[in-house]
Write a protein that holds these residues in place. Structure first.
Motif, short mmCIF file in Angstrom:
data_model
loop_
_atom_site.label_atom_id
_atom_site.label_comp_id
_atom_site.label_asym_id
_atom_site.label_seq_id
_atom_site.Cartn_x
_atom_site.Cartn_y
_atom_site.Cartn_z
N LYS A 1 -0.82 3.76 6.76
CA LYS A 1 -1.53 2.48 6.68
C LYS A 1 -0.59 1.32 7.00
N ILE A 2 0.64 1.38 6.51
CA ILE A 2 1.63 0.34 6.80
C ILE A 2 1.87 0.27 8.30
N MET A 3 2.06 1.43 8.93
CA MET A 3 2.30 1.47 10.37
C MET A 3 1.11 0.88 11.14
N ARG A 4 -0.09 1.24 10.72
CA ARG A 4 -1.30 0.76 11.41
C ARG A 4 -1.44 -0.76 11.25
N ILE A 5 -1.20 -1.29 10.03
CA ILE A 5 -1.34 -2.72 9.78
C ILE A 5 -0.31 -3.52 10.59
N LEU A 6 0.93 -3.07 10.58
CA LEU A 6 2.00 -3.82 11.23
C LEU A 6 1.99 -3.68 12.74
N GLY A 7 1.65 -2.50 13.25
CA GLY A 7 1.57 -2.29 14.68
C GLY A 7 2.92 -2.03 15.34
N SER A 8 2.89 -1.50 16.54
CA SER A 8 4.10 -1.10 17.25
C SER A 8 5.00 -2.28 17.61
N GLU B 1 0.86 -1.19 0.00
CA GLU B 1 0.00 0.00 0.00
C GLU B 1 0.89 1.24 0.00
N ASP B 2 0.53 2.21 -0.78
CA ASP B 2 1.35 3.42 -0.88
C ASP B 2 0.94 4.43 0.19
N SER B 3 1.06 4.01 1.44
CA SER B 3 0.70 4.87 2.56
C SER B 3 1.48 4.45 3.79
N SER B 4 2.38 5.30 4.24
CA SER B 4 3.17 5.01 5.44
C SER B 4 2.28 4.80 6.65
N THR C 1 16.04 9.48 24.47
CA THR C 1 15.68 8.58 23.39
C THR C 1 14.88 9.40 22.39
N THR C 2 15.26 9.34 21.13
CA THR C 2 14.51 10.03 20.09
C THR C 2 13.38 9.11 19.66
N ARG C 3 12.16 9.59 19.81
CA ARG C 3 11.01 8.77 19.46
C ARG C 3 10.14 9.57 18.50
N ILE C 4 10.30 9.26 17.24
CA ILE C 4 9.50 9.95 16.22
C ILE C 4 8.87 8.89 15.36
N GLY C 5 7.58 8.78 15.37
CA GLY C 5 6.89 7.93 14.42
C GLY C 5 6.59 6.53 14.91
N CYS C 6 7.53 5.59 14.77
CA CYS C 6 7.24 4.16 14.97
C CYS C 6 6.70 3.86 16.36
N ASP C 7 7.17 4.57 17.37
CA ASP C 7 6.70 4.25 18.72
C ASP C 7 5.28 4.76 18.97
N PHE D 1 9.65 6.94 3.06
CA PHE D 1 9.81 6.97 4.52
C PHE D 1 8.55 6.46 5.20
N ILE D 2 8.73 5.63 6.25
CA ILE D 2 7.61 5.22 7.10
C ILE D 2 7.74 5.90 8.46
N CYS D 3 8.86 5.67 9.16
CA CYS D 3 9.03 6.27 10.48
C CYS D 3 10.48 6.11 10.93
N TYR D 4 10.86 6.91 11.93
CA TYR D 4 12.17 6.75 12.56
C TYR D 4 12.06 5.70 13.66
N LEU D 5 13.15 5.00 13.89
CA LEU D 5 13.21 4.06 15.01
C LEU D 5 13.74 4.79 16.24
N PRO D 6 13.26 4.44 17.42
CA PRO D 6 13.70 5.12 18.65
C PRO D 6 15.07 4.61 19.12
N ILE D 7 16.12 5.10 18.49
CA ILE D 7 17.48 4.71 18.85
C ILE D 7 17.93 5.55 20.04
N LYS D 8 18.40 4.89 21.09
CA LYS D 8 18.90 5.62 22.27
C LYS D 8 20.19 6.33 21.89
N SER D 9 20.44 7.48 22.49
CA SER D 9 21.62 8.27 22.13
C SER D 9 22.92 7.52 22.37
#
Length: 192
Positions: A119-126, A114-117, A182-188, A152-160
């Motif tokens: 929707k992909i995030m919602r289908i796959l889940g956290s 699906e061409d929607s970040s 911790t940077t938390r943008i998107g995936c979390d 792009f879908i989302c950033y991963l929360p990589i600890k500094s």
């Protein structure tokens, strides 16, 4: 790993992710040593691996002057089944370096995605993205460069503390946050 997103039958019929030409041979599969060691001997008969930078690459089979296929691809799909490497198990998703951070992106080459970040995030889940993060923290060599045909879908929360490890981020990338941040943008923020 992605059965919620793409059916196994669609993958078997398509097989675009297992065939390459001179322009996309960079996308050929690679294995960590542990992944390679887990392959049952009967599945890797007559397959040669090339080792580069902690990764094992199976020698591709040439099918024409400029076309290749994965040696594990059969007429009914991948012979590796549950022994697929991480790279193949998450295709058409990629873990990439982007803007000094680690992100998840998808390839628009897959005809079933699906061409929607969102929707992909919602289908796959956290929990899916948490699982990806755990694998990447143990195997930073799996992180690939962002490419122009990825979305792009989302950033991963990589600890500094992990971000300062040059295996997680390239040497020119900036640290993410403060010492314990911790940077938390998107995936979390994904909700099922």
């Amino acid at each position: 790993m992605l059965k919620k997103l793409i059916t196994a039958e669609n993958c078997r019929q398509c097989q675009i992710c297992c065939q390459y030409d001179d322009n996309d041979i960079w996308d050929a599969p690679f294995f960590s040593k542990n992944e390679r060691d887990a392959i049952p001997p009967e599945l890797e008969q007559d397959i040669t691996f090339i080792v580069q930078k902690e990764l094992w690459y199976p020698r591709l089979e040439r099918i024409s002057a400029s076309d290749y296929k994965c040696p594990f691809l059969s007429s009914v799909g991948c012979r590796l089944s549950s022994f697929k490497p991480f790279k193949c198990a998450i295709w058409p998703l990629y873990v990439v370096r982007m803007e000094g951070k680690v992100a998840v992106a998808y390839s628009n080459v897959c005809p079933f995605i699906e061409d929607s970040s969102e929707k992909i995030m919602r289908i796959l889940g956290s929990s899916f993205f948490d699982h990806i993060l755990q694998i990447i923290e143990s195997n930073p060599e799996f992180i690939e460069p962002m490419r122009s045909h990825f979305s792009f879908i989302c950033y991963l929360p990589i600890k500094s503390s992990q971000a300062s490890d040059n295996r997680i981020l390239s040497s020119g990338d900036a640290k993410l946050g403060g010492e314990n941040a911790t940077t938390r943008i998107g995936c979390d923020n994904v909700r099922k």
